[in-house]
Design a protein around this motif. Structure first.
Motif, short mmCIF file in Angstrom:
data_model
loop_
_atom_site.label_atom_id
_atom_site.label_comp_id
_atom_site.label_asym_id
_atom_site.label_seq_id
_atom_site.Cartn_x
_atom_site.Cartn_y
_atom_site.Cartn_z
N ILE A 155 1.63 -28.01 -61.53
CA ILE A 155 1.76 -29.20 -60.75
C ILE A 155 2.94 -29.29 -60.00
O ILE A 155 3.91 -29.11 -60.80
CB ILE A 155 1.42 -30.42 -61.69
CG1 ILE A 155 0.16 -30.68 -61.85
CG2 ILE A 155 2.15 -31.70 -60.91
CD1 ILE A 155 -0.41 -31.66 -63.05
N ASP B 121 5.58 -31.73 -58.49
CA ASP B 121 5.68 -33.03 -58.72
C ASP B 121 7.07 -33.28 -58.10
O ASP B 121 7.99 -34.39 -58.63
CB ASP B 121 5.91 -33.12 -60.32
CG ASP B 121 5.49 -34.47 -60.77
OD1 ASP B 121 5.20 -35.25 -59.75
OD2 ASP B 121 5.25 -34.87 -61.86
N ARG C 291 7.74 -37.36 -57.27
CA ARG C 291 8.23 -38.02 -58.04
C ARG C 291 9.66 -37.60 -58.76
O ARG C 291 10.20 -38.66 -59.25
CB ARG C 291 7.08 -38.21 -59.27
CG ARG C 291 6.21 -38.94 -58.90
CD ARG C 291 5.04 -39.29 -60.43
NE ARG C 291 4.43 -37.94 -60.73
CZ ARG C 291 3.71 -38.06 -61.63
NH1 ARG C 291 3.26 -39.15 -62.29
NH2 ARG C 291 3.08 -36.87 -62.24
N GLU C 292 9.87 -36.76 -58.78
CA GLU C 292 11.17 -35.99 -59.08
C GLU C 292 12.28 -36.87 -58.26
O GLU C 292 13.17 -37.19 -58.89
CB GLU C 292 11.18 -34.67 -58.99
CG GLU C 292 12.44 -34.18 -59.26
CD GLU C 292 12.59 -32.66 -58.85
OE1 GLU C 292 11.72 -32.08 -58.74
OE2 GLU C 292 13.75 -32.20 -58.98
N TYR D 142 12.03 -40.64 -58.75
CA TYR D 142 12.74 -41.08 -59.91
C TYR D 142 14.17 -40.82 -60.01
O TYR D 142 14.82 -41.75 -60.40
CB TYR D 142 11.97 -40.47 -60.95
CG TYR D 142 11.61 -41.10 -62.30
CD1 TYR D 142 11.01 -42.37 -62.13
CD2 TYR D 142 12.55 -40.96 -63.51
CE1 TYR D 142 10.98 -43.09 -63.37
CE2 TYR D 142 12.30 -41.55 -64.70
CZ TYR D 142 11.59 -43.03 -64.36
OH TYR D 142 11.15 -43.75 -65.62
N TRP D 143 14.62 -39.84 -59.41
CA TRP D 143 16.16 -39.71 -59.05
C TRP D 143 16.69 -40.89 -58.49
O TRP D 143 17.72 -41.45 -58.88
CB TRP D 143 16.39 -38.38 -58.36
CG TRP D 143 17.63 -38.26 -58.33
CD1 TRP D 143 18.71 -37.56 -59.37
CD2 TRP D 143 18.89 -38.61 -57.43
NE1 TRP D 143 19.96 -37.68 -58.92
CE2 TRP D 143 20.37 -38.26 -57.93
CE3 TRP D 143 18.68 -39.41 -56.30
CZ2 TRP D 143 21.22 -38.54 -57.09
CZ3 TRP D 143 19.88 -39.83 -55.63
CH2 TRP D 143 20.98 -39.34 -55.90
N MET E 218 16.76 -43.97 -60.87
CA MET E 218 17.60 -43.88 -62.07
C MET E 218 19.15 -43.67 -61.49
O MET E 218 20.21 -44.37 -62.60
CB MET E 218 17.24 -42.49 -63.05
CG MET E 218 15.73 -42.56 -63.57
SD MET E 218 15.53 -43.98 -64.46
CE MET E 218 16.89 -44.37 -65.44
N MET F 266 7.61 -46.41 -56.39
CA MET F 266 7.94 -45.59 -57.50
C MET F 266 9.63 -45.82 -57.67
O MET F 266 9.83 -45.27 -58.93
CB MET F 266 7.75 -44.18 -57.19
CG MET F 266 6.18 -43.90 -57.38
SD MET F 266 5.44 -42.17 -57.25
CE MET F 266 4.88 -42.23 -55.71
N PHE G 60 20.61 -35.23 -53.57
CA PHE G 60 19.69 -34.79 -54.45
C PHE G 60 18.49 -33.82 -53.36
O PHE G 60 18.32 -34.48 -52.31
CB PHE G 60 18.97 -35.59 -54.82
CG PHE G 60 18.06 -35.21 -56.18
CD1 PHE G 60 18.68 -34.55 -57.28
CD2 PHE G 60 16.77 -35.05 -55.89
CE1 PHE G 60 17.79 -34.18 -58.17
CE2 PHE G 60 15.88 -34.59 -56.89
CZ PHE G 60 16.51 -34.09 -57.95
N SER G 61 18.02 -32.71 -53.89
CA SER G 61 16.88 -32.09 -53.43
C SER G 61 16.12 -31.73 -54.53
O SER G 61 16.66 -31.44 -55.49
CB SER G 61 17.50 -30.89 -52.70
OG SER G 61 18.05 -31.37 -51.48
N SER G 62 14.83 -31.89 -54.33
CA SER G 62 13.91 -31.80 -55.40
C SER G 62 13.68 -29.99 -55.52
O SER G 62 14.17 -29.49 -54.91
CB SER G 62 12.58 -32.26 -55.05
OG SER G 62 11.87 -31.87 -53.94
N GLU G 63 13.17 -29.95 -56.61
CA GLU G 63 12.67 -28.46 -57.02
C GLU G 63 12.32 -27.61 -55.87
O GLU G 63 12.90 -26.38 -56.06
CB GLU G 63 11.99 -28.43 -58.54
CG GLU G 63 12.04 -27.23 -59.13
CD GLU G 63 11.26 -27.16 -60.43
OE1 GLU G 63 10.72 -28.34 -60.70
OE2 GLU G 63 10.97 -26.10 -60.92
N TRP H 187 12.40 -28.19 -52.91
CA TRP H 187 12.76 -28.71 -51.55
C TRP H 187 11.87 -29.94 -50.50
O TRP H 187 12.27 -29.75 -49.73
CB TRP H 187 13.33 -27.56 -50.77
CG TRP H 187 14.44 -26.54 -51.21
CD1 TRP H 187 14.09 -25.80 -52.38
CD2 TRP H 187 15.50 -26.12 -50.83
NE1 TRP H 187 15.35 -25.24 -52.45
CE2 TRP H 187 16.15 -25.27 -51.52
CE3 TRP H 187 16.37 -26.63 -49.54
CZ2 TRP H 187 17.65 -24.93 -51.32
CZ3 TRP H 187 17.36 -26.22 -49.38
CH2 TRP H 187 18.05 -25.17 -50.30
#
Lengths: 471, 744
Positions: free
Chosen positions: B518, B520, B523-524, B527-528, B531, B552, B696-699, B701
């Motif tokens: 998946i 994701d 959401r990563e 959620y960053w 938080m 979210m 931030f960049s997600s896993e 990108w």
């Protein structure tokens, strides 16, 4: 051996109001430290102070109390304070007292008291081991670092083990890191620390007068995240119907490490992970959550749904948080699993319908500080609490009612313990709850449900057969 | 049955006849008992089928709210559950459309949220404290079961129970309806289709019987529908149109008068209680047809009355004079009211119903929504399979019967077929009528071809040969249609699981060993944000992600999917399309802290912001034609490129810089391979960001978040400052970068 295994069984720290006035309390000068060796362990994200003491009663009469000054600001951060005789494997009762004494350099100290069971005769020599677990850690130094820089922490340590008594030989070791740098220069060469392998040593000093204190700031590299659980809500649901104990824990975690200076760059992070072959570093890449043995059906969710990056490894749940948690970043999640009740439940031999359940206070990640923890045991419907026991000192404990699915009667008794400043190493202690549950209340729920369903059906039947026709 | 028939046909004596009567009655009881228990069984099966086929998404992924709009509905439901109903209606949401805010309570259809909150409270009352998320996720499947029942009732009114059961089964699993009602797609349509069918069912019942009770129920369902979905306008126009057709066909009866007046008066007054609708029913043109037919009906009733009292000759004169007067008066009145602005001007969405190109030319924001695009032919087949060709046949069969209720279905099909062709989303309203019509046609077929009784009656009637042929043809036809039914079920399941069961919040992919993984990233990143940013942080992103960020990440957004303010959206469009220094100033003016872009170049995800970029440019150009020009983003050949040949304006734009920041470094020799656009982006193409920091960049990108730098303490321009810093560090930046492979 004794400390590592059984300390939680007997040692209970009691916070008591001391009788003496709190302004300035100096303990009676009835001891002399023949040897006082203090080792500050910094290899974890919490701090452990090991004290090896050889003391002699120099008073004219038998004495029962030995005082250990502890900086007042650290007092609320103490997770556990224990002491034992070096010779025999038995613990000595310990207490913390909030009496305050201000030292020459302005340090305010309170005291830990070791209370001997039998008075110690004058001239008698005793060898002691004391251990103080502190839910504190060094502060990041520097506070902000780049993605590839090494994280360092700075810890305030005293070059002397502060004692209200005259000490013949004393030394302070800081241990548990590869390298140490003293950030504050010493007054004299004498006082300067010596770097040994994996250790930084002050002393040995001889004939140190009472209340000698000299603070130093020592920094050391730390290549792991400083995990702090700011809030933990742990619910354990006991079901006699399902023969299960269900665990559900909600964690709010924060990495107290150094913050990122220039923000997070994914390219650099990917390069770093490749370079270090995924070994991790000062960020929380993977959290190893310990579960109880033989648990089943583990799950992890957070406020936006299921966390799919979870892997089980025996009794450990390897959770990869949604994002790598760098210094100053936070994350929260809920983890849960199920055990069979037999793993924890014991039936009382003496009393009828009485059960004793022993549950671990904490599971969760290793090497962690818990600022606030709320541990609840939710008993089956109709159960009555008889007695409870906690291996750790708690701030408060309450019994409330909890209503869950089809709890049409009185609901469950929910027993909650509030802890603060725990460390993960203390978590294996067992919370013991004794409760009464008779066989009738086991069937009560089914009866209630059928009663309501019957009522509903009857209502429908009556309504259908009503004839409101005008004709 | 045939045995019973024979017994009745050949009575011996009066006594035996009496005996036979009682046995017939007994047998009849028995048969009806079997019938009703079979019917119950069939219904249970239909309900299981319709609910379970909607659970693919939950089983394969998780219990999660899908897509974009449902996230808003979910957030609103949470608000309603945590606050009182009054608070909900007065809800002013200051966390969207910053700094304007949104009068959410007055600009939403509360039906959906109220229903789920009611279910939540009701379950709580009976000792089931179900999480509100699960109620929202499973809302649509549960209501699809009710839809099946209501459709059954409606079809029973048209033909009989046999057709009704078929229709219920069709609507239960037809992909055209499933597309908007899988578990997790918590949207207004989930409840609206149920209510649409219920309104029509009661309307037809009321019309047939002239019953005030049923018409009142129709009005109540209509009110519920108005509270739940903007598509209620469809009913508002369809029922008057039906009545209008009946009057034109000379079928006026007092039953029609009773049914329509009851429905119109109660329905209109009730619908005006919804804050978002308010006085629209007497102001907006969408509702004029209903009002017009209401007046017409009074005139017709009056005419009918007069006709009964006076001679035919005189009546004709009166009729013609009044018709002309009414027409002149009506048209003049309409013009006057529109001119005076008392009734709402014709909206863009209304025009795009008639001219499919209207929106594309005049209102880019409407055209940029994918569900406002015209439908394609394969989509009809994909969504309804064999029903699509049964449907015209059924309409033809309706013409053969042509009772009042059949006129309704004909009117419904004709109108809806046209509208579905104009806008993809209206396929949803067409699907039920296709199912009903298909079921009627098929059951007519089965009535004849599934009747094998000639086998048993050969002795009496025709020759053996002809009866064998009859049986053979019947067997052939029935077999082929049963095979079609089988194919239909197969097709529905396949379409549902492959096309409509993806939450689109998570993307399915495969591991190297073939197992499902998946992606994701959304959401990563959300959620960053949730938080690690300030609770009051303002996030600028393209409007598509507004609801998801609200739901979210729980952060304030500038624009979201409720596209009510074109100018505000254009501001974000302009910020994305402008060079950094212009964007920075614009975003700072709007207190923005973070900018979020979606970039699919690493993953090969086509729905990213660079592909949507043209819409942003167009919308911005609509407001600032001097500052943003679509032409400047194309290269000479009229191509939209992102590699070294990209236009300077493109390379300077914030969107381009943010999407490709650091991207070439990911590849050996800095030759960034964009997997979506199949172009090579090199380090030389991507200029540095001076005013923004990557935070931030997600896993994979997919989501990239940038923070606006603080203003320089010494008051320097941030680009000068960056220049200065660069000149200091020239030595370091000339270091050779380590080569690294991309691992996805």
């Amino acid at each position: 051996m004794l400390f590592t295994r059984f300390w939680f069984l007997t040692a209970i720290v009691t916070l008591i109001k001391f009788v003496v006035s709190e302004d300035d309390f100096i303990p009676p000068n009835s001891w002399e430290n023949k040897e006082f060796k203090k080792t500050i362990e910094v290899s974890n994200s919490f701090t452990t102070e090991n004290l090896e003491l050889t003391i002699i009663n120099i008073d004219s009469e038998p004495v029962t109390q030995y005082f250990l000054p502890i900086p007042t600001e650290l007092l609320p951060k103490i997770s556990m304070f224990t002491a034992a005789y070096m010779s025999e494997e038995s613990f000595i009762q310990c207490m913390l007292v909030p009496g305050v004494h201000t030292l020459a350099d302005g340090t305010q100290v309170s005291y830990g008291v070791i209370q001997f069971e039998a008075p110690v005769a004058p001239g008698e020599e005793i060898a002691l081991l004391a251990k103080i677990h502190l839910a504190v850690t060094g502060t990041p130094f520097p506070e902000e670092i780049g993605m590839d820089d090494t994280q360092s922490l700075a810890l305030e340590v005293n070059r002397y083990p502060i004692s209200p008594y005259l000490s013949k030989t004393v030394s302070v070791d800081v241990a548990g890191a590869e390298d140490f740098i003293e950030l504050t220069p010493a007054q004299s060469d004498d006082e300067a620390g010596i770097l040994l392998t994996g250790q930084f040593k002050y002393g040995p000093f001889h004939n140190v007068p009472p209340f000698t204190s000299s603070w130093a700031k020592v920094s050391y590299p730390v290549d792991y995240p400083l995990i702090t659980v700011t809030d933990l809500k742990r619910d354990i649901w006991i079901s006699h119907w399902g023969h299960t104990a269900e665990f559900q824990e909600y964690y709010e975690i924060k990495n107290q490490g150094a913050k990122l200076k220039n923000g997070f760059s994914r390219v650099e992070f990917m390069k770093r992970v490749q370079r270090t072959e995924g070994k991790g570093g000062n960020f929380i890449g993977v959290l190893g959550l310990a579960m109880t043995e033989n648990s089943t059906d583990p799950y992890v969710t957070d406020k936006v749904g299921k966390v799919s990056s979870v892997m089980r490894e025996e009794d450990k749940l390897l959770l990869k948080p949604r994002f790598p948690v760098f210094g100053g970043w936070a994350y929260n999640f809920t983890v849960g699993w199920t055990n069979t009740l037999e793993d924890f439940l014991h039936t009382s031999n003496t009393e009828q319908d009485a059960f004793v359940i022993a549950l671990p206070v904490l599971n969760g990640p290793p090497d962690t500080i818990y600022r606030n923890a709320e541990v609840s045991v939710i008993l089956p419907e109709g159960a009555e609490v008889i007695d409870v026991g906690s291996p750790l000192p708690f701030a408060n404990a309450t019994v409330t009612r909890e209503y869950s699915y089809f709890d049409l009667a009185d609901g469950h008794a929910k027993l909650t313990f509030y802890y603060s400043n725990l460390i993960s190493e203390l978590g294996s202690g067992e919370l013991v709850v004794k409760y009464k549950l008779n066989a009738n209340s086991l069937y009560q729920k089914a009866l209630y449900i059928s009663y309501y369903v019957f009522g509903a059906l009857m209502t429908v039947f009556v309504l259908i057969n009503l004839n409101l026709n005008i004709k | 049955m045939s045995e019973i028939a024979e017994k009745i046909v050949v009575p011996d004596t009066a006594v035996t006849a009496n005996e036979n009567d009682t046995t017939t009655q007994k047998d009849g009881n028995c048969v009806s008992w079997i019938q009703s228990s079979l019917k119950t069984l069939i219904f249970i099966a239909i309900i299981i089928a319709s609910i379970s086929s909607r659970l693919f998404a939950v089983i394969r992924f998780e219990s999660i709210i899908h897509e974009f709009d449902p996230w808003f509905n979910y957030r609103a439901t949470q608000y309603l559950v945590n606050n009182s109903f009054k608070d909900f209606l007065n809800w002013f949401d200051e966390r969207t459309w910053y700094p304007l805010g949104r009068v959410t309570g007055g600009t939403l259809y509360p039906g959906l949220m109220t229903t789920s909150a009611f279910i939540w409270h009701a379950l709580r009352k009976i000792g089931l404290p179900v999480d509100i998320r699960n109620i929202c996720v499973l809302f649509a499947p549960a209501f699809s079961a009710i839809t099946a029942y209501v459709t059954y009732k409606l079809t029973c009114e048209l033909k009989d129970e046999k057709a009704g059961l078929l229709a219920a089964a069709f609507i239960g699993i037809v992909p055209g309806y499933i597309s908007r009602s899988v578990a997790g797609s918590y949207d207004n349509e989930a409840i609206a289709i149920t209510l649409l069918m219920a309104t029509f069912m009661f309307w037809i019942k009321g019309l047939k019987q002239g019953s005030i009770l049923n018409s009142s129920f129709a009005a109540l369902c209509y009110f519920y529908m108005v509270s739940a979905w903007g598509g209620y306008v469809f009913i508002t126009n369809l029922i008057p149109f039906h009545v209008f057709c009946l009057i034109l066909m000379g079928r006026y009866t007092s039953k029609i008068y009773v049914a329509y007046n009851t429905w119109f008066v109660i329905g209109t007054i009730a619908s005006m209680q919804i804050p978002f609708v308010g006085f629209l029913p007497i102001k907006s043109n969408d509702h004029m047809a209903a009002l017009g037919v209401f007046c017409l009906l009074q005139i017709v009733a009056l005419g009918d009355f007069i006709k009964a009292k006076i001679s035919e000759k005189k009546f004709k004169v009166i009729m013609w004079v009044s018709i002309i007067l009414i027409m002149i008066g009506g048209i003049a009145g309409l013009f006057l009211l529109t001119y005076l602005g008392l009734i709402a001007p014709w909206t863009g969405r209304f025009y795009s119903l008639w001219d499919t190109n209207y929106a594309r030319i005049h209102i880019p924001i409407i055209a940029s929504v994918s569900e406002h695009q015209p439908i394609t032919w394969p989509a009809f087949f994909l969504d309804t399979h064999f029903l699509i060709w049964l449907f015209p046949a059924a309409v033809f069969l309706m013409f053969m019967d042509l009772k009042n209720e059949h006129v309704f279905i004909i009117v419904y099909s004709v109108l809806c077929s046209y509208f579905a062709g104009v806008m993809v989303r209206l396929m949803l309203t067409l699907t039920p009528v296709i199912c009903i019509a298909g079921a009627v046609a098929l059951s007519k077929l089965f009535d004849i071809y599934l009747d094998f009784s000639p086998i048993f009656s050969t002795k009496k009637t025709g020759t053996t040969k002809s009866s064998v042929m009859t049986v053979l043809t019947r067997a052939l036809v029935s077999a082929s249609f049963i095979y079609y039914l089988y194919l239909f079920v197969h097709h529905c399941t396949w379409v549902t699981q492959s096309a409509y069961s993806s939450p689109s919040v998570v993307l399915p992919s495969q591991n190297r060993d073939g197992s499902m993984a998946i992606i994701d990233d959304y959401r990563e990143a959300y959620y960053w944000l949730r938080m690690n940013t300030d609770y009051d942080a303002k996030i600028a992103s393209w409007w598509d992600y507004g609801y998801q960020i609200g739901g979210m990440a729980d952060r304030t957004t500038l624009v979201d999917n409720n596209t009510w303010n074109n100018t505000h959206i254009a501001i974000v469009g302009k910020a994305m399309a402008s060079p950094e220094e212009v964007s920075y100033e614009l975003l700072k003016e709007h207190d923005v802290d973070y900018v979020l872009v979606i970039f699919g170049g690493v993953l090969g995800f086509g729905g990213d912001d660079i592909n949507k970029f043209l819409w942003m440019i167009r919308i911005a150009e609509g407001i600032w034609p001097e500052e943003v020009k679509e032409r400047d983003f194309f290269v000479n050949q009229g191509e939209f490129r992102v590699d070294s040949q990209a236009s300077q304006t493109m390379k300077k734009s914030l969107m381009y810089k943010m999407s490709y920041h650091g991207f070439p470094d990911l590849f050996p020799n800095g030759q960034g391979q964009d997997r979506v656009r199949q172009q090579v982006v090199t380090a030389a193409d991507v200029e540095d960001l001076d005013y923004f920091d990557e935070v931030f960049s997600s896993e994979n990108w997919l989501v990239r978040i940038y923070k606006l730098k603080d203003l320089d303490i010494e008051g320097r321009d941030l680009s000068d400052f960056a220049e200065f810093e660069k000149s200091k560090n020239t030595k370091r930046s000339s270091n050779k970068r380590p080569e690294i492979d991309l691992r996805v």
